[in-house]
Design a protein around this motif. Sequence first.
Motif, PDB file in Angstrom:
ATOM      1  N   GLY A 642       0.823  -1.196   0.000  1.00 36.64           N
ATOM      2  CA  GLY A 642       0.000   0.000   0.000  1.00 36.64           C
ATOM      3  C   GLY A 642       0.856   1.244   0.000  1.00 36.64           C
ATOM      4  N   SER A 684      -3.333   7.017  -3.579  1.00 35.66           N
ATOM      5  CA  SER A 684      -3.247   6.096  -2.445  1.00 35.66           C
ATOM      6  C   SER A 684      -3.904   4.780  -2.839  1.00 35.66           C
ATOM      7  N   PHE A 685      -3.398   3.700  -2.262  1.00 33.39           N
ATOM      8  CA  PHE A 685      -3.950   2.394  -2.609  1.00 33.39           C
ATOM      9  C   PHE A 685      -3.591   1.391  -1.534  1.00 33.39           C
ATOM     10  N   LYS A 687      -3.447  -3.106  -1.483  1.00 27.39           N
ATOM     11  CA  LYS A 687      -3.593  -4.272  -2.345  1.00 27.39           C
ATOM     12  C   LYS A 687      -3.221  -5.520  -1.569  1.00 27.39           C
ATOM     13  N   ALA A 709      -7.827  -4.889  -4.627  1.00 28.96           N
ATOM     14  CA  ALA A 709      -7.281  -3.567  -4.317  1.00 28.96           C
ATOM     15  C   ALA A 709      -8.383  -2.543  -4.135  1.00 28.96           C
ATOM     16  N   ASN A 710      -8.096  -1.570  -3.308  1.00 28.92           N
ATOM     17  CA  ASN A 710      -8.836  -0.309  -3.249  1.00 28.92           C
ATOM     18  C   ASN A 710      -7.858   0.793  -3.590  1.00 28.92           C
ATOM     19  N   LEU A 711      -8.299   1.716  -4.431  1.00 30.16           N
ATOM     20  CA  LEU A 711      -7.396   2.736  -4.948  1.00 30.16           C
ATOM     21  C   LEU A 711      -8.199   3.982  -5.268  1.00 30.16           C
ATOM     22  N   TRP A 721     -10.778   2.475   2.506  1.00 29.40           N
ATOM     23  CA  TRP A 721      -9.760   1.479   2.163  1.00 29.40           C
ATOM     24  C   TRP A 721     -10.055   0.130   2.813  1.00 29.40           C
TER      25      TRP A 721
END
Length: 766
Positions: A642, A684-685, A687, A709-711, A721
Amino acid sequence: MKRNDTIFWNSIFRLLSFRVFSIKPTRITSFFIYCLLPITLYLIPITSFSQDTLQKPKIGLVLSGGGAKGLAHIGVLKVIEEAGIKIDYIGGTSMGAIVGGLYASGYTARQLDSIFKSTDYDAVIQDFIPRNSKNFYEKGNDERYAISLPFDNFKLGVPAALSKGLYNYNLITRLTNHVYEVRDFKKLPIPFLCIATDIETGEEVLLDKGFLAQAILASGAFPTLYSPIEIDGKYLIDGGVVNNYPIVELKKMGADIIIGVDVQDDLKDRDHLQDASRILVQISNLQMIHRMNKNRDMTDVYIKPDVSSFSVISFDQNETIIKRGEEAGFAVYEKLKLLGTNSDKQKTVKTVQETDSLYIKTINTDKLENYTRSYLIGKLRFKPDTKISFADLRQGIENLNATQNFNSISYTIDKECEDHTINLSLKENKLKTFMKFGIHYDQLYKSGVLINYTHKKWLFKNDVLSADIVLGDNIRYYLDYYIDNGFYWSFGFKSSFNQFNRNIKSDFSGGFLFDELGINSFNVDFSDLTHRLYVQTVFIQKFIAGGGVELKTLKIESETLQNNLTLLEKSNYFSVFANMKYDSFDNKFFPKKGWYFSGDVQSFLYSSDYTNEFNRFSIFKADGAIAKTFYEDFTLRVQTEGGFAVGESTVPFFNFVLGGYGFHRINNFRHFYGYDFLSLEGNSFVKAAFSLNYNFHKRNHFNFTANYANLGTNIFETDSWLEKPAYSGYAFGYGLETIFGPIELKHSWSPETKDHHTWISVGFWF
């Protein structure tokens, strides 16, 4: 006289009678022997056995060399023990020295059977260096270049030997630890000697004193396969070149009766000389084979296992070879039984474990021309006045080997009270220049041929200069100059240029540009020129921590947007950075065990600001993974990573961009299955990825991966997130490990887009 002694001597005379009568005795000689033999047996107890132990004939065991075929010695030893024979002296050459030396140190035949059956013979032959023994620079070398060749006076050369034999050295040193204080081999549980060859003079060298592990491995240093070992100023290789069956030397020790095990090849015809190892064996055995008739006549019990169908490197057939030794032993079992005294062999040795400890008081090293003591201590990863395990010692030696800066590495261990001294013997590699080559193909950078020039000790001690140029669809370069000071601060300079042309689905503006123009992808020419000055040090002996300054030039342009060349970015950025890394994966691409961590923070302080939108900002990122093997051939790898940006506004060209697989990652580009190259973008992310790998045949792999993933923009400022992943992808793949690096085929899809992608990656990533 004791009853057992009478039985023993009766057996000896029966054996001698057997050897005499095999020569067609006449009636007179037969009458003479049959009349006098009972009288002799009657008189011996009366006149000779008041000191019975001193009067018993001494039994010597001679073991020939033969590479992997010498494993048959273990099978013969098992039969010898079953016959109740007490061996008084052992002499061996090459593999006979290794088996004989371990047996002389106190191991039983069954212990040797267990040890050699569990040995990793790929490592024995190739001098395997575990990946976690290498620093990040050395890992990068091994995972970038397919071929490395010495380069001197504008000529390419070849290595002096395939292996330094350090895996063997560490293994034998640990196995003989219980007798490492014994410097006179006559004082071992069984007196021992072995033979080596002085490569400079061609003379035979008798080794019966010194450090046992060093001596027996010098005897077994097969030419071109293993590097020579230096002992007392002599450069030693395999003793089989001059004396592969040291029976005369064994008799000089005091042996009265000789049991000999011969695993040498007879002379082969041309049909059997179709590979290099067999030809080398034939050359080294020419003299020995002609001497064997005489040696055979001097041997009382001659044993020749049927190992002609094996080669000197047939270690993968160790169980069969040991079995052949047993069969050969049982073929002469009646003769062996005549020599048996029903005495037990010496006590079983308690095998030293890698967890057993040593207190290192002092580390002595040769005076080196090109490397400092701090460099050596840093590679060992332990200092004087510290307690270490044998595993730490093994890894320290492997660390030195991984540098490729030494032609030969050996060591001895001395003990005084509870303190140990390590005496390192190192021979520097006089070749300081190397040419290295690699190939790669992926669907981002396309095809590339890598040519590298490496020069060590360019300006200072401990330094190395490495320059890469990649020729192909996208010309690139990498330059690295590094001064390695071990535990002390090390310094370096890096410079690189990367470029590619690609249709991508990220506009580096959160989709705003695409929405405005009504498109969902565009073609870009991307180039990145980066220069770094850095310092780093070993942290807690295993981590590496460092920092420095960076100057980067980004240039991004496209012809898609207005049907002519549009410059999106052309700015210089100055930043400072700090990082910490740890990597114990045993294999970068198909790990079976270990874990990995990388943490990085970078603050951008200045920009030439082509877009007139620059404000200072920082990027934090971390990446970690762990691999664990279960059911032997299945490995689960779990990875998470991340990152996020901090500042009033950020430069979108430094955002995290996800998608694709198989390419060398730069900046904040990240792999992500299910989406094409450079498809998802945000500042920002987070994974996570789960990979199951099945190693179904040697270097062949099937694998399945799921990643999520969240991004987006500032996703860590809220709980978004932690929500259900917005992006997911899955992939099936096949991988093959080759000398050029991994060849991988991946097919992936995403349930969100319903898109399918197939990617091919060939060779190491660069």
